[in-house]
Every structure is written in structure tokens, then in C-alpha cells.
Design a protein around this motif. Structure first.
Motif, PDB file in Angstrom:
ATOM      1  N   HIS A  47     106.032  83.309 125.238  1.00 24.89           N
ATOM      2  CA  HIS A  47     104.865  82.663 124.627  1.00 24.89           C
ATOM      3  C   HIS A  47     103.996  81.985 125.677  1.00 24.89           C
ATOM      4  O   HIS A  47     102.757  82.046 125.608  1.00 24.89           O
ATOM      5  CB  HIS A  47     105.332  81.651 123.578  1.00 24.89           C
ATOM      6  CG  HIS A  47     104.228  80.828 123.001  1.00 24.89           C
ATOM      7  ND1 HIS A  47     103.344  81.323 122.056  1.00 24.89           N
ATOM      8  CD2 HIS A  47     103.838  79.552 123.246  1.00 24.89           C
ATOM      9  CE1 HIS A  47     102.478  80.384 121.746  1.00 24.89           C
ATOM     10  NE2 HIS A  47     102.739  79.303 122.453  1.00 24.89           N
ATOM     11  N   PRO A  51      99.929  84.703 128.177  1.00 20.99           N
ATOM     12  CA  PRO A  51      98.503  84.496 128.490  1.00 20.99           C
ATOM     13  C   PRO A  51      98.165  84.710 129.957  1.00 20.99           C
ATOM     14  O   PRO A  51      97.061  85.161 130.277  1.00 20.99           O
ATOM     15  CB  PRO A  51      98.261  83.036 128.081  1.00 20.99           C
ATOM     16  CG  PRO A  51      99.308  82.744 127.085  1.00 20.99           C
ATOM     17  CD  PRO A  51     100.502  83.532 127.499  1.00 20.99           C
ATOM     18  N   THR A  82      95.407  81.325 123.061  1.00 21.44           N
ATOM     19  CA  THR A  82      96.747  81.605 123.581  1.00 21.44           C
ATOM     20  C   THR A  82      97.434  80.367 124.158  1.00 21.44           C
ATOM     21  O   THR A  82      98.658  80.370 124.311  1.00 21.44           O
ATOM     22  CB  THR A  82      96.676  82.679 124.670  1.00 21.44           C
ATOM     23  OG1 THR A  82      95.751  82.272 125.698  1.00 21.44           O
ATOM     24  CG2 THR A  82      96.198  84.002 124.085  1.00 21.44           C
ATOM     25  N   LEU A 222      93.187  91.106 122.028  1.00 21.43           N
ATOM     26  CA  LEU A 222      94.119  90.023 122.349  1.00 21.43           C
ATOM     27  C   LEU A 222      95.333  90.056 121.428  1.00 21.43           C
ATOM     28  O   LEU A 222      96.482  89.912 121.876  1.00 21.43           O
ATOM     29  CB  LEU A 222      93.403  88.679 122.235  1.00 21.43           C
ATOM     30  CG  LEU A 222      94.279  87.437 122.400  1.00 21.43           C
ATOM     31  CD1 LEU A 222      94.860  87.370 123.798  1.00 21.43           C
ATOM     32  CD2 LEU A 222      93.475  86.170 122.087  1.00 21.43           C
ATOM     33  N   CYS A 223      95.097  90.267 120.144  1.00 24.78           N
ATOM     34  CA  CYS A 223      96.190  90.294 119.173  1.00 24.78           C
ATOM     35  C   CYS A 223      97.142  91.452 119.451  1.00 24.78           C
ATOM     36  O   CYS A 223      98.370  91.279 119.473  1.00 24.78           O
ATOM     37  CB  CYS A 223      95.604  90.401 117.769  1.00 24.78           C
ATOM     38  SG  CYS A 223      96.798  90.168 116.448  1.00 24.78           S
ATOM     39  N   SER A 226      99.170  90.838 122.683  1.00 27.13           N
ATOM     40  CA  SER A 226     100.164  89.767 122.534  1.00 27.13           C
ATOM     41  C   SER A 226     101.400  90.271 121.804  1.00 27.13           C
ATOM     42  O   SER A 226     102.540  90.005 122.219  1.00 27.13           O
ATOM     43  CB  SER A 226      99.544  88.588 121.779  1.00 27.13           C
ATOM     44  OG  SER A 226      98.459  88.039 122.496  1.00 27.13           O
ATOM     45  N   CYS A 251     105.309  85.394 120.354  1.00 36.39           N
ATOM     46  CA  CYS A 251     104.347  85.767 121.389  1.00 36.39           C
ATOM     47  C   CYS A 251     102.986  86.098 120.791  1.00 36.39           C
ATOM     48  O   CYS A 251     101.955  85.899 121.432  1.00 36.39           O
ATOM     49  CB  CYS A 251     104.885  86.968 122.159  1.00 36.39           C
ATOM     50  SG  CYS A 251     104.024  87.307 123.692  1.00 36.39           S
ATOM     51  N   ASN A 254      99.676  82.380 117.304  1.00 33.68           N
ATOM     52  CA  ASN A 254      99.331  81.077 117.875  1.00 33.68           C
ATOM     53  C   ASN A 254      98.627  80.219 116.828  1.00 33.68           C
ATOM     54  O   ASN A 254      98.034  80.742 115.877  1.00 33.68           O
ATOM     55  CB  ASN A 254      98.420  81.246 119.092  1.00 33.68           C
ATOM     56  CG  ASN A 254      99.079  82.045 120.191  1.00 33.68           C
ATOM     57  OD1 ASN A 254      99.933  81.555 120.909  1.00 33.68           O
ATOM     58  ND2 ASN A 254      98.689  83.305 120.325  1.00 33.68           N
ATOM     59  N   TYR A 280      90.675  86.145 115.116  1.00 29.90           N
ATOM     60  CA  TYR A 280      92.088  86.194 115.496  1.00 29.90           C
ATOM     61  C   TYR A 280      92.973  85.611 114.395  1.00 29.90           C
ATOM     62  O   TYR A 280      94.089  86.102 114.166  1.00 29.90           O
ATOM     63  CB  TYR A 280      92.305  85.426 116.798  1.00 29.90           C
ATOM     64  CG  TYR A 280      93.681  85.599 117.383  1.00 29.90           C
ATOM     65  CD1 TYR A 280      93.954  86.648 118.245  1.00 29.90           C
ATOM     66  CD2 TYR A 280      94.709  84.709 117.080  1.00 29.90           C
ATOM     67  CE1 TYR A 280      95.222  86.820 118.784  1.00 29.90           C
ATOM     68  CE2 TYR A 280      95.978  84.872 117.613  1.00 29.90           C
ATOM     69  CZ  TYR A 280      96.216  85.924 118.456  1.00 29.90           C
ATOM     70  OH  TYR A 280      97.472  86.091 118.981  1.00 29.90           O
ATOM     71  N   GLN A 284      95.904  88.186 113.345  1.00 30.38           N
ATOM     72  CA  GLN A 284      97.300  87.938 113.685  1.00 30.38           C
ATOM     73  C   GLN A 284      98.196  88.005 112.455  1.00 30.38           C
ATOM     74  O   GLN A 284      99.369  88.380 112.550  1.00 30.38           O
ATOM     75  CB  GLN A 284      97.450  86.596 114.401  1.00 30.38           C
ATOM     76  CG  GLN A 284      97.277  85.374 113.534  1.00 30.38           C
ATOM     77  CD  GLN A 284      97.594  84.094 114.298  1.00 30.38           C
ATOM     78  OE1 GLN A 284      98.149  84.113 115.386  1.00 30.38           O
ATOM     79  NE2 GLN A 284      97.242  82.956 113.725  1.00 30.38           N
TER      80      GLN A 284
END
Length: 322
Positions: A47, A51, A82, A222-223, A226, A251, A254, A280, A284
Motif C-alpha cells: 500500500h 505509489p 494514493t 491509476l485504479c 493499483s 493496494c 484508498n 476514482y 475503485q
């Protein structure tokens, strides 16, 4: 008396959501986590470390966009996403995916308790990826996080919920536990509305399709990265399926509500930075639903005359024509 008090709705709503999350944590689950800390430490390391790998890659890709600031606004948003602790909602998805629920609860609490230390460090380490205009903005966010936002806005409400779970009488605790989840759900919806109104107001005044599309694309990238890093890390560490689910969600999920509140506090003059955060927050949850979905089983082929009987040990006769 000449004393003025200023109450802001977003921090109060965030405190309500985190208080309810801490209130619903049974203390017995924390003892189980302490006895088997391997998954907890692996999830926390991924986690905090993801980033540092994902954000530079996305920043390098955004340099090629025609954005005048080199995508620094988008990079600032994803850094603030993140850097936040594990989302409390990850515990719900862990239960649905038959993951390691006690460890996920421990990850949410531990990442939250460490956030006063980890937030400024992460923001400071990644601020070098921004243009000079945004470096000062992110430095201001890091100062706010270090001066008390992470402690008073994230840690204390969660700790207060844990304390109430321990000290309240059983009957009163049962009543509070019945009312806390609906109140937290309403608070979460109101918090989303407050954040969305701050981001979408300027956009509706000057509508355009490029900025929202770019925000969704960056948030989706990003999602996806991750969750992929979390899943790959769990497999490389040789974790069992429940532990892999826990690490993947830790991970990928967030606390986007906390990042939205920090953006509103640190940079009220840049509401467009909230757009990737809002995207996001939705994506997510969709990715978490996909991550905990059981794999599809291939339909079994019907037995033919050449296949052996399931209860027989006699091998099938060859159909080859000699």
C-alpha cells in the motif's frame, strides 16, 4: 465574547464516516491479526510502496499530453489519492470475496494510525514530479497533513469509534451499532455531494468535455495499476487466496473521501483537481467488485462413448484405426 468558530461540513462528514468504521471493529479481530502479522505487513508495504512505482509511470505518460502544465494538476490529484490510508469500505469487499477479514480491518486501522507520518513523507517524495506552480500547492497540503489533518480528521474519529466499542454497555452498543451504518452511509453520500459540488460548479459554469474525459482516463489507469500491483505482489509472496484478496484490496482501495477533504482544504482555488478523485471513488468500487468475483468455471464436457466411466479404472479403448 469576540470568539468565532468555523465549522466545515466536509471534515465533519468525514469524521462521521470514520467514527462509524472504527465503531464496527470487534476488538477480538485485532488479536487475530497480531498473532499472524505476515499478511498485514505485506499489505501495508504494498500500500505504501505502490505509489512510488505507479505515480512516476503515470507522470511520464502525462508529459506527452498537450496540457500546458505537463499534467501536474492530474498528477497532484492521484498523488493525494494514493497517499491516503486504506479505505474503510475495503472491509466490506473483503467479506464478500471471502478474504482475510481480520487482517483487512488491521490494515485499515494501521494505515490510518500511521497516516500522520506517511502522508507528509509520500507527498514530499512525489512532489518532484510536478511543475513549480504545483510543488508549492502540494507542499501546502503536506504541511496541513503534518500539522494535524491526518490526526484530527482521520485518526481521532476512528480511534473514538474503537473506544466507544470497548466502553459502551452492551445494550447501548447494540443500539449504536444498528444506527451507525445507516448514518455513515448518509454521511458518505452527503460528503460525495459536497465534494462534487465543489468540483462540478466551475465546470458547469464553463463546460467542456476534455477535462472530465482526462480525469476519468487518469483515474481508470491509476485504479487498474493499483489493483494489478496488489494482485501481482500477493502472488509473488506466495500468499493464500484469502490473503491475496486482502492485499489486492489494500493496494487498490484508498480513502478518497479524505483526499477530497484535504484538496478542498489545501487548494480551494483549484477545484478541478477534485475531478480525478471523484472518478476514482467510483472506479475503485467497480474494480473491487471485479477483484473479489470468483473465477468462472468452465462447463464440463458431456461424456462420450469413448470416455471412461467415472467409477471405472479401465482405460478407454483407442479409436485409432490400424
Amino acid at each position: 465574547m469576540g470568539i468565532a468558530f468555523r465549522l466545515e461540513s466536509a471534515p465533519l462528514l468525514l469524521a462521521l464516516v470514520l467514527f462509524a468504521a472504527g465503531l464496527q471493529v470487534p476488538p477480538k479481530t485485532l488479536l487475530c491479526v497480531v498473532r499472524q502479522p505476515v499478511t498485514l505487513l505485506a499489505g501495508l508495504a504494498l500500500h505504501l510502496g505502490a505509489p512510488l512505482v505507479i505515480i512516476p509511470a503515470l507522470a511520464a505518460a502525462l508529459r506527452w499530453t498537450p496540457d500546458t502544465d505537463g499534467g501536474s494538476g492530474m498528477i497532484t490529484a492521484i498523488i493525494l489519492i494514493t497517499a491516503m490510508p486504506v479505505a474503510a469500505g475495503a472491509t466490506v469487499w473483503t467479506a464478500r470475496g471471502e478474504g482475510d477479514q481480520p487482517t483487512m480491518v488491521g490494515l485499515v486501522l494501521l494505515s490510518t494510525l500511521l497516516s500522520p507520518l506517511t502522508l507528509p513523507v509520500t507527498l514530499g517524495a512525489l512532489s518532484r514530479l510536478l511543475s513549480p506552480d504545483y510543488v508549492g500547492t502540494l507542499a501546502g497540503a503536506a504541511r496541513i497533513a503534518g500539522q494535524g489533518f491526518a490526526l484530527t480528521g482521520v485518526v481521532l474519529p476512528c480511534a473514538a469509534g474503537l473506544l466507544c466499542h470497548l466502553v459502551l454497555p452492551r445494550r447501548l452498543l447494540a443500539v449504536v451499532l444498528r444506527t451507525a451504518p445507516p448514518a455513515a452511509l448518509v454521511g458518505s453520500l452527503l460528503l460525495t455531494y459536497v465534494n462534487a459540488s465543489g468540483a462540478l460548479g466551475p465546470f458547469l459554469a464553463h463546460p467542456g468535455a476534455v477535462l472530465p474525459a482526462a480525469a476519468v482516463a487518469v483515474a481508470a489507469a491509476l485504479c487498474a495499476l493499483s489493483f494489478l500491483v496488489g494482485r501481482a505482489g500477493g502472488r509473488l509472496l506466495g500468499l493464500q487466496a484469502p490473503a491475496r484478496t486482502c492485499v489486492t484490496l489494500a493496494c487498490g482501495m484508498n480513502n478518497s473521501s479524505a483526499s477530497a477533504v484535504l484538496i478542498g482544504t489545501a487548494m480551494p482555488d483549484r477545484p478541478h483537481v477534485l475531478l480525478p478523485v471523484l472518478a476514482y471513488s467510483l472506479l475503485q468500487k467497480l474494480a473491487a467488485g471485479h477483484a473479489v468475483r470468483p473465477p468462472r468455471r468452465r462447463p464440463q464436457r458431456p461424456l462420450s462413448a469413448c470416455d471412461p466411466d467415472p467409477g471405472s479404472t479401465t482405460p478407454p479403448r483407442s479409436s485409432t484405426v490400424l
